[in-house]
Every structure is written in structure tokens, then in C-alpha cells.
Design a protein around this motif. Structure first.
Motif, short mmCIF file in Angstrom:
data_model
loop_
_atom_site.label_atom_id
_atom_site.label_comp_id
_atom_site.label_asym_id
_atom_site.label_seq_id
_atom_site.Cartn_x
_atom_site.Cartn_y
_atom_site.Cartn_z
N ASN A 185 26.27 13.71 53.41
CA ASN A 185 26.97 12.39 53.37
C ASN A 185 26.16 11.45 52.46
N MET A 186 24.74 11.24 52.58
CA MET A 186 24.19 10.35 51.94
C MET A 186 24.24 10.65 50.26
N PHE A 192 29.69 8.80 44.88
CA PHE A 192 30.91 7.85 44.92
C PHE A 192 30.59 6.37 44.29
N LEU A 193 29.20 5.98 44.26
CA LEU A 193 28.97 4.43 43.86
C LEU A 193 28.30 4.75 42.65
N ASN A 194 28.36 5.80 41.97
CA ASN A 194 27.52 5.59 40.57
C ASN A 194 28.27 6.93 39.72
N LEU A 207 29.04 15.05 42.15
CA LEU A 207 29.51 14.00 41.13
C LEU A 207 30.95 13.53 41.43
N SER A 208 31.26 12.46 41.30
CA SER A 208 32.53 11.87 41.36
C SER A 208 32.96 11.02 40.02
N GLU A 209 34.15 11.21 39.81
CA GLU A 209 34.65 10.71 38.66
C GLU A 209 35.63 9.16 39.12
N ASP A 214 37.81 8.66 45.49
CA ASP A 214 37.28 10.01 46.10
C ASP A 214 36.59 9.88 47.24
N LEU A 215 35.83 8.75 47.40
CA LEU A 215 35.23 8.71 48.77
C LEU A 215 36.39 8.78 50.21
N LEU A 216 37.65 8.09 49.96
CA LEU A 216 38.60 8.20 50.69
C LEU A 216 39.39 9.37 50.81
#
Length: 631
Positions: A185-186, A192-194, A207-209, A214-216
Motif C-alpha cells: 500500500n505504501m 500514484f503521487l509521482n 508505476l502509475s500514469e 489510478d489510486l481511486l
């Protein structure tokens, strides 16, 4: 009268940095714990190290961070600029030494106090730091903050960056272990923030775009959302929000990449701004509770030199976004007013769906208004002499240094609650006694929480009627017998929490109490065993036919013995909820599809030949939720 003690020059002591951290670790990392709770100190240690690597990424250096973790050891390798080689030892062992006092180098960093890495060093049995910089490297090794190895600089072909390995001190974090789900989770929050950051955790790439969008998607029940996720981004602020079908409010808030699990000024400002903007958009004075009911939202802001309410940085106290900037309330309010209002004007279908959700909440609130008033009146009278609740003196919503320890044990029957009540810590541990199996509330509306006296009293004991902001106990521990009936009660309680208060579970406040299944002893030693494997090991250790007792229920354990299992050596199994469709999950396990569940149990029946016992293996299809099942 207090004893008269000499107070002179010899009474004054000066501690060095590591002695002070080891003497008062709670000042630096919050509660200690054994890793069974999301906010235990071992995860703060990991976060302090990863935060430094994140700051390197934010400053434009290093797009990949590698985290490797076992039950007791952590390794973090980033590819940033690397600690200047001449300052490697100072940066991990001298308080108030670091690069984050230079606001030009780290404009909006989380770690401003120059303490984090030093705390990790002081509280670790083993700690190494290695910096790679411009073809050269420097390594140093420590034990409990003491330098044990100082290698001279040498050449290297490795890429620039920093590598840190540590093993927390098991004399401070007793019986600890890292639980991968908490760390995962961390890790997700970091990516999500970067956007653009790749984080490798135990060989898996994260990774997240789309950031908070994406968090929600990951944390909300996608099939039950009332309208598409609203995603708004601006300078130093990002917001994602929608409404679901569940009860309550659910927020994920962040400051400079730090997950502020206890909220703070930014979260309060966001809640206020959403209500104000929606009232103005529809030109209706909707009740704030109706607007925010079932909301799922995330907010991230960046603040220069943030002020947190503790070293663990879980609640923002800053009133302004910077020394010369506007107030947090004004900054967020202006952004939400402008961007959310524009979005609703441009997306009429979403605006209509949002309005429908508000009106539905309004109807539900009015529908239960009468029974709610009667139930609250009953609860107030019961609170004067609530035989179900044996309360403690310190609560999670108090301003007290031990508030993180506050625990409510939910027990079945008077015999179990009697043992816990007699052996508990009356300062921080409370007991709520169920009279039997609670109602299966799956598919019922929140009206049942007020109609059912037991649920209503439990809701009031926890103080969660209007959300978890004023939760009275940090740890909600289900303490039932390790038998079929006890596991059934666990499932019924979990159904109650997931149906009406899922944010309690998602925030990591709910866990299952482990109690010993066996006592193995001879005249010299007593060993309590939590599994058949531990029992076999205890028999092998004591030898010569020791006395073996099988505990069938909590009521069989004497208060003196029970005190051993709910004190500093308490064992808890946290309840996780990840990537889950709560409605589908509850419908399968608690709905009316009895034949399907029966066939599932038959197909997965497992015989433990060594112990001549039969256990239903019910967890195979519970990939999303882990409900610990006793052996």
C-alpha cells in the motif's frame, strides 16, 4: 508524601543522539508495535529511507527505486545523485545534518527535521549505507547507531545513487515482522503521487500514469461508482473524487508525498470546499452530510516547509502553503471552486448523477431520522451504565502520548470478556461484550444499525456514526474463540464493518486477536503455542512427556494467563482489504447462495493427518480480503 531526592549537578545528564532515540523511540517513530498494524514503527523506518529516495526523484534524479524486503530485513537502492562521499557517515549519524535545510535543494520535501535516517540507524541491529557518486563509492556499517565499519572510498562502475540496508532491533520491536500488504500500500501511494516513477518491490514493478485517478480506481469499488472519477490537477495540487454506494466518507490525503492518514488542515479544507462548491453549483442549500455521504476522494498538495503535528507526519498542522503563500483553506477552496465548478458545467451527465446521489442520501437520512433519534437516546442512557462496554481512560481522539495504543476488544459472551477485563490495561484497553452471534446485516440498509441495539451501542462505543475522524480506539480487535462459532462471529462482525464502515478496515484499524491453542509445560518452563507446529517444537524442547493443555475457548484461559497475551507480546492478524469489490465479496460469503458456498467448502476440505483434525479451507477465493482463520 513523595520521597525527598537530592537534585544537584549529578542529576543532569546529556545523552548523545543515538542514546536519546533509543531511550525515547516513540518521539521519533510513533508507536513501536510488531508490524501487525499499518502505523507500527517498523514501517515508519522503511518510509523514512524511501522518502529520501523519493526526494531525489522529485528533484529530477533517479526514476527507479528498488525495495527488497524479507520478514526482518529491508534494502533500498535509488539512482539519485548519491550522498556526497565525504558526508556519508555524518548524514546517517549526526542529528541536524542533511541537505534538506537548504530550501533551494529540497523546496517541498517531507523530511525537514534531519532525524529520519538517524532514527533508522539508531533503532537497527544492523545498518549499512553505501553511496555511489561519479565513479566512486563509500560504504559504512553500524550496529544500534555505533559505527562498526568505515571503508575508504574506492572506484566503482555502479550508477550514481544510494543503497541502505537495515534490520530493526528486535529488543525494541519485539516479535516484529514486515507484512508485505502494508508495504505494498505504501509503494502504491508513492507511485500514484509521482507519475514517471518506477518502484520495484520484491521483484514486482509498480508505476502509475494517471496519479490519484489510478489510486481511486484501485481503492474504490469500480462497479458501484455513481459517476466517472473527477480528476483535477493544478500547480502543487491534485484531486480525484467520486461517489460510491457504501456508507460514510473515505479520503486519501497527502502532503509532499506523505500519506497523512489522520488528515489535517488540507483534508478539512477540501471537505469544506466540496460542500460550498456543490451548494453554489446547484443553488441548493443541501445538508453537508448528504453531499459528502459515500464520497471517495483523494487530495495531494505540496507545501513549502510543512508543519506536522508529530515526527511521524500523519497529520498536517500547517495553516499556510508557504511562508509567503495563502492559507491552506484559501488555496484549496479557490482551486476546488474554480475547477470542480468548471468540470460540472462541462459534464452534465456527471452533474446529474452527482445530484441524484445527493438526493438519495437526503431521502435515506430522512427515512431513518425517527429511529435514529430513539436509538441515540437509548445509547446515551446506556452509556451511563453500559454493561456491554468496559471502557478505558485514554482514547484515540485524546491529546495523549499513548493514544496510538488504545484498543477495543470485541468479545463473545461474558466468560471471555471477564478474563480480558480482569487482565487488560485499564488505561488503554477497553472491552465490548457481544451477547451472542450478531445479526447478519448483509443487504440491509443503515437503518438496521439504529434498530439493532447491539450494533447501535457498538457504533456509539467507537464514535463512528459520522465517520472515523473521531474514532475512540485506534485498534479494533475481534477476540473470538478459535472454533467454528468464533469464526462465524468474526465473519458477521466483518460484514457489519464492511457493509457500513469500510473505511475502518481500509485504514487498518481492524484486526483479529491470536490466542494460544495449546499450553505445553513441565515443572521448570511453560510454553504457549499458537499453532500445531509451535506445539510440536515445544514438546521437542521440553521432552519427557510434558503436560499439554488444549484451549478450546477464551473463557478457559485464566485472567493471569490472559494478561500475557494482550500486553507487549500481543499477536494480532490485521484484516486487509485490497483490490476488492466489497458488494460481490459479501454477497458470496454472506448472501443467500448457500448451496454454492457448501460446495466450495466440500471441494476444498483439507485433512490434517498429523493432528487428526479437519479444517475448511475457505480462503482460496479470498484473494482480495484476508480474514485470518485459526488452525
Amino acid at each position: 508524601m513523595a520521597e525527598n531526592v537530592d537534585y544537584n549537578d549529578d542529576s543532569i545528564r546529556s545523552l548523545d543522539w543515538k542514546e536519546h532515540i533509543r531511550l525515547r523511540p516513540g518521539m521519533y517513530i510513533g508507536k513501536l508495535g510488531d508490524g501487525s498494524a499499518y502505523d507500527d514503527g517498523v514501517y515508519v523506518l522503511l518510509k523514512e529511507i524511501v522518502d529520501n529516495s523519493i526526494d531525489e526523484f522529485v528533484m529530477g534524479s533517479g526514476r527507479t527505486i528498488e525495495v527488497t524486503m524479507s520478514d526482518h530485513k529491508v534494502s533500498v537502492r535509488d539512482y539519485g545523485r548519491g550522498i556526497p562521499l565525504g558526508k556519508v557517515i555524518d548524514c546517517v549519524s549526526k542529528i541536524n545534518t542533511g541537505g534538506k535545510y537548504d530550501s533551494k535543494a529540497f523546496q517541498k520535501s517531507v523530511g525537514l527535521n534531519g532525524v529520519g535516517t538517524k532514527a533508522v540507524n539508531a533503532l537497527s541491529n544492523f545498518f549499512t549505507v553505501q553511496s555511489y557518486r561519479d565513479g566512486r563509492t563509500k560504504i559504512a556499517e553500524f550496529e544500534k547507531g555505533e559505527l562498526t565499519r568505515d571503508e575508504p572510498e574506492k572506484e566503482t562502475s555502479q550508477r550514481n545513487g544510494t543503497a541502505i540496508n537495515f534490520i530493526p532491533d528486535d529488543t525494541i520491536f519485539r516479535h516484529y515482522r514486515f507484512i508485505p500488504e502494508f508495504v505494498e500500500n505504501m509503494i502504491w501511494n508513492y507511485v500514484f503521487l509521482n507519475s514517471g516513477l518506477t518502484l520495484n518491490f520484491n521483484g514486482k514493478k509498480y508505476l502509475s500514469e494517471r496519479g490519484l485517478y489510478d489510486l481511486l480506481v484501485r481503492n474504490a469499488d469500480a462497479e458501484n461508482l455513481r459517476y466517472p472519477i473527477i480528476h483535477l490537477k493544478g500547480h502543487d495540487i491534485e484531486i480525484a473524487m467520486t461517489h460510491g454506494q457504501s456508507y460514510g466518507e473515505e479520503y486519501y490525503s497527502f502532503v509532499n508525498g506523505q500519506n497523512t492518514t489522520q488528515g489535517g488542515t488540507h483534508q478539512a479544507a477540501f471537505r469544506e470546499a466540496v460542500v460550498k462548491t456543490i451548494r453554489e453549483f446547484y443553488d441548493k442549500d443541501y445538508d453537508a452530510a448528504d453531499i459528502r455521504a459515500s464520497i471517495v476522494a483523494a487530495i495531494a498538495i505540496k507545501v513549502q516547509e510543512p508543519v506536522f503535528e508529530s515526527q511521524t507526519k500523519t497529520k498536517l498542522g500547517s495553516q499556510n502553503v508557504g511562508p509567503d503563500g495563502p492559507s491552506v483553506r484559501t488555496f484549496i477552496g479557490d482551486f476546488v471552486k474554480r475547477e470542480l465548478d468548471n468540470y460540472l458545467h462541462k459534464n452534465s451527465a456527471t452533474a446529474e448523477a452527482l445530484k441524484a446521489r445527493i438526493l438519495q442520501s437526503e431521502r435515506e437520512r430522512k427515512d431513518i431520522a425517527g429511529i435514529k433519534k430513539l436509538a441515540n437516546d437509548r445509547a446515551k442512557k446506556a452509556s451511563l451504565h453500559n454493561r456491554k462496554l468496559r471502557d478505558c481512560k485514554i482514547h484515540f481522539d485524546d491529546n495523549h502520548e499513548r493514544k496510538q495504543d488504545t484498543t477495543l476488544f470485541i468479545t463473545e459472551g461474558d466468560s471471555a470478556s471477564g478474563s480480558i477485563t480482569k487482565s487488560r490495561d485499564v488505561q488503554t484497553q477497553a472491552v465490548f461484550s457481544l451477547k451472542g452471534k450478531p445479526l447478519n446485516c448483509f443487504g440491509l440498509t443503515k437503518k438496521v444499525v439504529y434498530e439493532n441495539e447491539e450494533f447501535n451501542l457498538l457504533q456509539h462505543a467507537l464514535n463512528i456514526e459520522d465517520g472515523i475522524d473521531n474514532l475512540r480506539y485506534n485498534n479494533i480487535v475481534v477476540a473470538t474463540d478459535a472454533d467454528v462459532d468464533g469464526m462465524h462471529i468474526r465473519l458477521l462482525l466483518m460484514t457489519f464493518f464492511l457493509q457500513f464502515f469500510p473505511d475502518l478496515v481500509k485504514a487498518g484499524h481492524v484486526s483479529i486477536l491470536q490466542t494460544p491453542l495449546f499450553r505445553v509445560r513441565n515443572k521448570k518452563e511453560t510454553i504457549y503455542c499458537y499453532s500445531d507446529e509451535e506445539r510440536r517444537n515445544a514438546i521437542a524442547k521440553l521432552g519427557n512427556k510434558p503436560e499439554i493443555t488444549r484451549f478450546k475457548g477464551l473463557g478457559e484461559i485464566s485472567p493471569d494467563e490472559f494478561g500475557l497475551f494482550i500486553g507487549k507480546d500481543i499477536r494480532l492478524d490485521p484484516v486487509f482489504l485490497k483490490d476488492a469489490n466489497i458488494k460481490a465479496l459479501l454477497e458470496y460469503f454472506m448472501g443467500k447462495n448457500t448451496p454454492t458456498r457448501q460446495q466450495h467448502i466440500v471441494n476444498n476440505l483439507r485433512v490434517e493427518k498429523d493432528d487428526e483434525s479437519v479444517n475448511p479451507l475457505i480462503a482460496e477465493n479470498l484473494d482480495s480480503v484476508e480474514l485470518p482463520v485459526a488452525s
